[in-house]
Design a protein around this motif. Structure first.
Motif, PDB file in Angstrom:
ATOM      1  N   GLY A 175     -18.554  32.478 -17.286  1.00 36.77           N
ATOM      2  CA  GLY A 175     -19.296  31.226 -17.139  1.00 36.77           C
ATOM      3  C   GLY A 175     -20.644  31.447 -16.488  1.00 36.77           C
ATOM      4  O   GLY A 175     -21.651  30.833 -16.879  1.00 36.77           O
ATOM      5  N   LEU A 176     -20.670  32.340 -15.508  1.00 33.33           N
ATOM      6  CA  LEU A 176     -21.920  32.635 -14.808  1.00 33.33           C
ATOM      7  C   LEU A 176     -22.944  33.272 -15.752  1.00 33.33           C
ATOM      8  O   LEU A 176     -24.108  32.853 -15.818  1.00 33.33           O
ATOM      9  N   VAL A 177     -22.498  34.269 -16.506  1.00 32.31           N
ATOM     10  CA  VAL A 177     -23.401  34.953 -17.432  1.00 32.31           C
ATOM     11  C   VAL A 177     -23.839  34.017 -18.556  1.00 32.31           C
ATOM     12  O   VAL A 177     -25.026  33.957 -18.917  1.00 32.31           O
ATOM     13  N   GLY A 178     -22.862  33.264 -19.114  1.00 32.93           N
ATOM     14  CA  GLY A 178     -23.202  32.341 -20.188  1.00 32.93           C
ATOM     15  C   GLY A 178     -24.210  31.291 -19.748  1.00 32.93           C
ATOM     16  O   GLY A 178     -25.187  31.011 -20.458  1.00 32.93           O
TER      17      GLY A 178
ATOM     18  N   MET B  28     -14.892  35.760 -22.212  1.00 35.32           N
ATOM     19  CA  MET B  28     -15.380  34.946 -23.307  1.00 35.32           C
ATOM     20  C   MET B  28     -14.975  33.482 -23.155  1.00 35.32           C
ATOM     21  O   MET B  28     -15.666  32.588 -23.637  1.00 35.32           O
ATOM     22  N   THR B  29     -13.864  33.234 -22.474  1.00 35.07           N
ATOM     23  CA  THR B  29     -13.467  31.847 -22.210  1.00 35.07           C
ATOM     24  C   THR B  29     -14.529  31.154 -21.366  1.00 35.07           C
ATOM     25  O   THR B  29     -15.005  30.058 -21.702  1.00 35.07           O
TER      26      THR B  29
ATOM     27  N   ASP C 250     -17.206  28.360 -22.908  1.00 33.84           N
ATOM     28  CA  ASP C 250     -17.141  27.044 -22.275  1.00 33.84           C
ATOM     29  C   ASP C 250     -18.481  26.673 -21.650  1.00 33.84           C
ATOM     30  O   ASP C 250     -18.879  25.500 -21.657  1.00 33.84           O
ATOM     31  N   ALA C 251     -19.184  27.667 -21.113  1.00 37.19           N
ATOM     32  CA  ALA C 251     -20.503  27.405 -20.532  1.00 37.19           C
ATOM     33  C   ALA C 251     -21.461  26.888 -21.598  1.00 37.19           C
ATOM     34  O   ALA C 251     -22.229  25.952 -21.359  1.00 37.19           O
TER      35      ALA C 251
ATOM     36  N   ALA D 168      -8.050  37.789 -14.408  1.00 40.06           N
ATOM     37  CA  ALA D 168      -8.270  36.730 -15.399  1.00 40.06           C
ATOM     38  C   ALA D 168      -9.205  35.658 -14.844  1.00 40.06           C
ATOM     39  O   ALA D 168     -10.135  35.206 -15.522  1.00 40.06           O
ATOM     40  N   ILE D 169      -8.962  35.256 -13.616  1.00 40.37           N
ATOM     41  CA  ILE D 169      -9.807  34.235 -12.990  1.00 40.37           C
ATOM     42  C   ILE D 169     -11.216  34.754 -12.783  1.00 40.37           C
ATOM     43  O   ILE D 169     -12.208  34.073 -13.076  1.00 40.37           O
ATOM     44  N   LEU D 170     -11.316  35.985 -12.287  1.00 43.06           N
ATOM     45  CA  LEU D 170     -12.631  36.579 -12.042  1.00 43.06           C
ATOM     46  C   LEU D 170     -13.411  36.747 -13.353  1.00 43.06           C
ATOM     47  O   LEU D 170     -14.615  36.462 -13.413  1.00 43.06           O
ATOM     48  N   GLY D 171     -12.720  37.207 -14.394  1.00 40.02           N
ATOM     49  CA  GLY D 171     -13.382  37.380 -15.688  1.00 40.02           C
ATOM     50  C   GLY D 171     -13.908  36.073 -16.241  1.00 40.02           C
ATOM     51  O   GLY D 171     -15.034  36.012 -16.760  1.00 40.02           O
TER      52      GLY D 171
END
Length: 277
Positions: free
Chosen positions: A238-241, A52-53, A57-58, A230-233
């Protein structure tokens, strides 16, 4: 023996009705909600927090070029704006709309984090607060969705670098998004897991690279693997958003984000409880 010569029959024990099934279920549910979760086993919800971060952000960056979760950049942007104001250089624009949006995001983020103090009274690791706190985040995300939709503004900033969401409702959309991330950061901080606050990646990147067990491949290393998750999530979020914004716009993307937060809240119910000392 009684006078008539007949033996008295033994008195039967009084049968008490079994407790109502509904009451038993309620008691069990209440007990479960009041237990603390095991931070080391809360991998699922925390990975989704990181998702969700990136996701939020996206949305905010695409519309305003402001990070609603990463407040380091907003803080530096405000310091640069203050530097221009102090030097009085007429050629440098001061207090631009983007500076106001950065201030709005920072203040809303801090308000969301401050709201997390409610959980400090309830119990920061108690399941009931984690569920409630995540549902509040969902409400903030939905508020951002409604404001972004009502503003009628573009989901994308201009190619020249001018931000969107410049109306009052646009500012409200950014504020709600930032407040949701501030509250999420508070929950992540109080859990004290390897996922840190779930919104700050610079520290996680650094701790991952300097981990002494970074290159061990024979077994699971929580200090390394959880940071990697955490980094991958965050990256996938961001990619999905970003993909959703380009297809369906910011309001619909935020609506989906609110739904994801509701699912995360449900996930806290099934997170294993902490072992009693």
């Amino acid at each position: 023996m009684p006078a008539d010569g007949k033996e008295e029959e033994p008195a039967l024990p009084i049968a008490h009705p079994p407790p109502a099934r509904e009451e038993t279920r309620w008691t069990a549910a209440k007990t479960r909600l009041l237990t603390e979760v095991d931070s080391d086993l809360a991998v699922g919800p925390l990975v989704w927090f990181c998702f969700m971060t990136g996701y939020m952000d996206a949305v905010s960056f695409t519309a305003t070029y402001i990070w609603c979760a990463f407040q380091t950049g907003n803080t530096i942007q405000l310091s640069l704006s203050l530097a221009k104001l102090c030097t009085g250089e007429p050629r440098l624009p001061t207090w631009r709309i983007s500076d106001r949006q950065a201030l709005c995001s920072l203040l809303a983020f801090l308000c969301g984090a401050w709201l997390g103090r409610i959980g400090d009274r309830i119990g920061p690791k108690k399941r009931v607060w984690l569920v409630l706190g995540t549902l509040i985040q969902a409400g903030f995300t939905l508020g951002s969705c409604l404001c972004a939709h009502a503003s009628g503004e573009s989901s994308h900033g201009s190619v020249e670098g001018d931000p969107s969401w410049t109306s009052v409702l646009g500012f409200a959309a950014l504020a709600f998004a930032s407040a949701s991330m501030g509250l999420q950061a508070h929950l992540g901080t109080r859990l004290g897991s390897q996922f840190a606050t779930s919104v700050v990646l610079t520290g996680i990147w650094t701790l991952l690279v300097v981990d002494k067990k970074l290159f061990e491949v024979n077994h699971i290393v929580k200090s390394r693997d959880y940071k990697g998750l955490a980094i991958l999530g965050t990256f996938i979020g961001g990619l999905v958003g970003g993909a959703l914004i380009n297809k369906i716009g910011a309001p619909a993307t935020l609506a989906i984000g609110a739904g994801i937060r509701v699912l995360i809240a449900i996930g806290w119910i099934f997170t294993p409880a902490a072992k009693k000392a």
